[in-house]
Write an enzyme that holds these catalytic residues in place. Structure first.
Site, PDB file in Angstrom:
ATOM      1  N   GLY A 209     -57.390  -6.113  21.200  1.00  0.00           N
ATOM      2  CA  GLY A 209     -58.079  -4.919  21.677  1.00  0.00           C
ATOM      3  C   GLY A 209     -57.923  -4.747  23.176  1.00  0.00           C
ATOM      4  N   GLY A 210     -59.021  -4.330  23.819  1.00  0.00           N
ATOM      5  CA  GLY A 210     -58.987  -4.090  25.253  1.00  0.00           C
ATOM      6  C   GLY A 210     -58.638  -5.326  26.059  1.00  0.00           C
ATOM      7  N   GLY A 444     -22.333   4.553  37.470  1.00  0.00           N
ATOM      8  CA  GLY A 444     -23.691   4.546  38.010  1.00  0.00           C
ATOM      9  C   GLY A 444     -24.314   3.169  38.032  1.00  0.00           C
ATOM     10  N   ALA A 445     -23.877   2.271  37.137  1.00  0.00           N
ATOM     11  CA  ALA A 445     -24.425   0.915  37.118  1.00  0.00           C
ATOM     12  C   ALA A 445     -24.095   0.174  38.411  1.00  0.00           C
ATOM     13  CB  ALA A 445     -23.890   0.160  35.910  1.00  0.00           C
TER      14      ALA A 445
END
Length: 554
Positions: A209-210, A444-445
């Site tokens: 949970g939280g 671009g790498a």
């Protein structure tokens, strides 16, 4: 003649003195009970020691036996493994909750299910809190949360790392919203301390949970196979909502989070090994963002030649090799600490030392997916770059990358946005940054992997480097498509054009001639070159523009 008194008789009566009333006897005083003898300080101290012994022993032997029966250590046994012997100092061991209702008023154990304090790890101060599963299943209530808040505030104020040992069943249901508010206070402090002090989460039981959000906000998450689980909704809820049947380990075990989700950076087979590795990681990190990582003297010469690199890295850019073997040759004593080793293995992120000083290493891994960058690899490397920059750890980036992974799934899942995270992290980093190009660096790498154009301080390359927009074959097919298709022998023409492109634009000195690579170096000198460059950059200072914060492409 006798003169008679003419005053009325009544006047005489009134003038007569009033009779003296009889004395009223005082009631008898109750006997004063004898006061118990006042205990001397020694007696009170013996009582304190008895109480402390009871607190340290835990709620009862059965609870301890059950914890061991689950294959888990107790909170105090874990703290003994984490800290230097005899150095841990606990505070608020006598704290109790104030909750009433649902039988809580009859159950008020000391510590309220969490042990907090500080000690030393390798002689340096570290703060910690450890959930005690034997008490309320380690569930968090108001007093429990207040103890954690206090230790987190102390760690931040003291400028020392914080290690949480999580083994709890979430919020204490009997305390309602006050327990939930306690988690909110933890999350707020996690964020406030982010990039200020190292924060390490060690999951040693359920974290549901939280409660799972606090580890997600910290720098590193450790898990242990068989006993650690993290998830937002448990197996029962998953089955009720989706119809899927899944075990706790299949849903959120150590291997799931270290290999699939990337939530955990490390997974181990037992608690002892896990906590020993936490200690090792702390030895590589500074105390806070105002310090440098600790220096460790080494007998490994900084100028040692690495002749083995000639045999480890094939000259053919299409042949794979293990980048980890290259790192072993370059770093002190062949030791490096890899982060997220099992997740996004096509990029290697590790902490190591060169010349005794800690560095962060980011390298493409040709053994996995040819070393391409994809969504997960971009996220992994971006997070590591941010962490190193926050704690003044220089970055060495080693390239052998064919580009970003093409594909419909990658594009639809946001490779542009995720790749931009890595680009943003590098551009925003102010620590010393060195790029080393081993073989190919395409498209671009090449730019994203800390090129000179985005702010690397120095860029070096081996004579086997190939820096280009794309591979020679792909480039020739695009540029010379008409020539190839119109040729009487298309294959011969294609081979000629590929060689022409390689000769003109992909020779190893092309980038150096244009100042985009500072030098082409002998591979065997790589360790010496990196050591000297890092020493020169150790005093680097770069100020960022005034702003509240940038907007990271999350």
């Amino acid at each position: 003649m006798t003169i008679l008194d003419e005053r009325p008789v009544e006047a005489d009566v009134a003038a007569a003195p009033a009779p003296i009333p009889a004395l009223i006897p005082e009631p008898a005083l109750a006997p004063v009970p004898e006061r118990p003898p006042i205990a001397d300080l020694r007696s009170r101290t013996r009582e304190l020691h008895r109480l402390r012994a009871e607190v340290e022993a835990g709620p009862n032997p059965q609870a301890t036996a059950q914890q061991h029966g689950r294959g888990k250590l107790t909170a105090r046994e874990r703290l003994e493994l984490l800290f230097d012997e005899g150095s841990f100092m606990e505070f608020e061991p006598l704290r109790r909750h104030r909750a009433v209702g649902f039988g809580m008023e009859a159950k008020k154990p000391h510590t309220d299910g969490v042990i907090v304090g500080w000690g030393t790890v390798h002689g340096r101060t570290v703060f910690s809190y450890a959930h005690d599963f034997r008490i309320f299943g380690g569930a968090l209530g108001e007093a429990h949360a207040q103890k954690i808040h206090k230790i987190m505030d102390m760690a931040e104020a003291s400028g020392a790392p914080l290690v949480s040992l999580s083994d709890g069943a979430g919020a204490r249901i009997q305390e309602g919203v006050t327990a939930l508010a306690g988690y909110g206070g933890i999350f707020q402090r996690n964020v406030r301390a982010s990039g200020v002090i190292p924060q390490i989460s060690v999951i040693l039981g359920p974290c549901a949970g939280g409660a799972a959000y606090s580890p997600a906000l910290t720098d590193y998450v450790f898990m242990v196979r068989g006993i650690s689980q993290m998830f937002i909704t448990g197996p029962d809820v998953v089955q009720a909502v989706t119809g899927e049947r899944v075990s706790m380990d299949e849903l959120g075990g150590a291997d799931v989070h270290s290999q699939v989700s990337g939530v955990a950076a490390f997974a181990y087979d037992d608690e002892q090994t896990c906590l020993e590795e936490v200690r090792y990681l702390l030895s590589l990190l500074p105390q806070n963002n105002r310090e440098l990582a600790p220096y460790s003297p080494t007998d490994d010469p900084a100028d040692r030649r690495c002749e083995a690199l000639f045999d480890l890295v094939p000259a053919d850019p299409a042949r794979a090799y293990d980048m980890r073997a290259v790192l072993e040759e370059l770093v002190d004593d062949g030791e490096f600490f890899e982060v997220h080793a099992a997740w996004a293995p096509n990029v290697v992120c590790a902490l190591a030392r060169i010349g005794g000083h800690v560095v962060g290493l980011i390298a493409n891994q040709p053994l996995a997916m040819a070393g391409v960058l994809d969504i997960h690899a971009s996220e992994k490397a971006a997070r590591f770059v941010q962490h190193c920059d926050a704690f003044n750890i220089p970055l060495v980036t080693m390239l052998d990358v064919p580009g970003f992974l093409p594909g419909v799934d990658q594009e639809h899942d946001g490779i542009i946005r995720h790749g931009a995270k890595l680009l943003y992290a590098y551009c925003n980093a102010t620590v010393p940054r060195i790029q080393l190009i081993l073989r190919k660096a395409y498209g671009g790498a090449y730019i994203v992997m800390d090129s000179r154009s985005i702010g690397a301080d120095l860029s070096f390359a081996w004579p086997s480097n190939e820096i280009a927009v794309m591979g020679a074959e792909g480039a020739a097919n695009v540029i010379f498509r008409r020539d190839i298709n119109g040729s009487e022998d298309p294959e011969a023409t294609r081979a000629q054009k590929i060689k022409e492109y390689q000769t003109e634009l992909m020779h190893p000195y092309y980038a150096a001639e244009r100042g985009l690579v500072d030098d082409v170096i002998d591979p065997a000198d790589s360790r010496a070159v990196l050591a000297r460059a890092l020493a020169m950059l150790r005093t680097k200072h770069r100020a960022l523009p005034r702003r509240k914060h940038g907007v990271t492409p999350l």
